[in-house]
Motif scaffolding. Structure first.
Motif, PDB file in Angstrom:
ATOM      1  N   UNK A  29       0.984  -1.301  -0.108  1.00 19.15           N
ATOM      2  CA  UNK A  29       0.170   0.051  -0.122  1.00 19.15           C
ATOM      3  C   UNK A  29       0.933   1.361  -0.167  1.00 19.15           C
ATOM      4  N   UNK A  30       1.997   1.180   0.828  1.00 19.39           N
ATOM      5  CA  UNK A  30       2.895   2.258   0.772  1.00 19.39           C
ATOM      6  C   UNK A  30       3.535   2.733  -0.631  1.00 19.39           C
ATOM      7  N   UNK A  31       3.976   1.534  -1.138  1.00 19.19           N
ATOM      8  CA  UNK A  31       4.444   1.575  -2.545  1.00 19.19           C
ATOM      9  C   UNK A  31       3.513   2.015  -3.662  1.00 19.19           C
ATOM     10  N   UNK A  32       2.175   1.677  -3.580  1.00 22.08           N
ATOM     11  CA  UNK A  32       1.135   2.179  -4.352  1.00 22.08           C
ATOM     12  C   UNK A  32       0.810   3.665  -4.237  1.00 22.08           C
ATOM     13  N   UNK A  33       0.876   4.147  -2.926  1.00 25.25           N
ATOM     14  CA  UNK A  33       0.610   5.664  -2.639  1.00 25.25           C
ATOM     15  C   UNK A  33       1.969   6.434  -3.235  1.00 25.25           C
ATOM     16  N   UNK A  34       2.987   5.995  -3.140  1.00 26.46           N
ATOM     17  CA  UNK A  34       4.347   6.617  -3.627  1.00 26.46           C
ATOM     18  C   UNK A  34       4.218   6.796  -5.247  1.00 26.46           C
ATOM     19  N   UNK A  35       3.682   5.557  -5.800  1.00 29.15           N
ATOM     20  CA  UNK A  35       3.662   5.710  -7.021  1.00 29.15           C
ATOM     21  C   UNK A  35       2.562   6.530  -7.529  1.00 29.15           C
ATOM     22  N   UNK A  36       1.479   6.723  -6.954  1.00 28.16           N
ATOM     23  CA  UNK A  36       0.420   7.514  -7.268  1.00 28.16           C
ATOM     24  C   UNK A  36       0.679   8.932  -7.446  1.00 28.16           C
ATOM     25  N   UNK A  42      -0.636   7.713 -12.017  1.00 22.61           N
ATOM     26  CA  UNK A  42      -1.703   8.083 -11.074  1.00 22.61           C
ATOM     27  C   UNK A  42      -3.121   8.128 -11.599  1.00 22.61           C
ATOM     28  N   UNK A  43      -3.469   8.364 -12.885  1.00 21.50           N
ATOM     29  CA  UNK A  43      -4.626   8.405 -13.194  1.00 21.50           C
ATOM     30  C   UNK A  43      -5.205   6.755 -13.315  1.00 21.50           C
ATOM     31  N   UNK A  45      -3.925   4.481 -11.273  1.00 25.28           N
ATOM     32  CA  UNK A  45      -4.107   3.955  -9.808  1.00 25.28           C
ATOM     33  C   UNK A  45      -5.527   4.472  -9.297  1.00 25.28           C
ATOM     34  N   UNK A  46      -5.938   5.821  -9.711  1.00 26.53           N
ATOM     35  CA  UNK A  46      -7.013   6.295  -8.781  1.00 26.53           C
ATOM     36  C   UNK A  46      -8.281   5.414  -9.346  1.00 26.53           C
ATOM     37  N   UNK A  47      -8.310   4.845 -10.616  1.00 24.27           N
ATOM     38  CA  UNK A  47      -9.514   4.322 -10.935  1.00 24.27           C
ATOM     39  C   UNK A  47      -9.873   2.784 -10.076  1.00 24.27           C
ATOM     40  N   UNK A  48      -8.663   2.412  -9.302  1.00 19.37           N
ATOM     41  CA  UNK A  48      -8.950   1.315  -8.404  1.00 19.37           C
ATOM     42  C   UNK A  48      -9.734   1.491  -7.255  1.00 19.37           C
ATOM     43  N   UNK A  49      -9.619   2.754  -6.947  1.00 28.03           N
ATOM     44  CA  UNK A  49     -10.356   3.055  -5.655  1.00 28.03           C
ATOM     45  C   UNK A  49     -11.715   4.062  -6.082  1.00 28.03           C
TER      46      UNK A  49
END
Length: 49
Positions: A29-36, A42-43, A45-49
């Motif tokens: 989750x931390x890696x995902x936030x850093x990548x976002x 980023x666009x 990754x944001x569609x996952x949520x």
């Protein structure tokens, strides 16, 4: 690397293997936030949520 060795020793001695998936998910989750924050992904990754 010594942290990982000590952590594995702690898990095996104390029989707290349920902590391992929790740690892995926290790191992912931390890696995902850093990548976002910093990449062009980023666009997507944001569609996952």
């Amino acid at each position: 690397m010594t942290f990982l060795a000590e952590f594995w020793k702690f898990l095996s001695v104390r029989k707290k293997f349920w902590l391992l998936p929790l740690l892995i998910m926290t790191v992912l989750f931390g890696v995902l936030l850093i990548m976002a924050e910093s990449t062009a992904l980023a666009p997507f990754i944001y569609t996952l949520f």
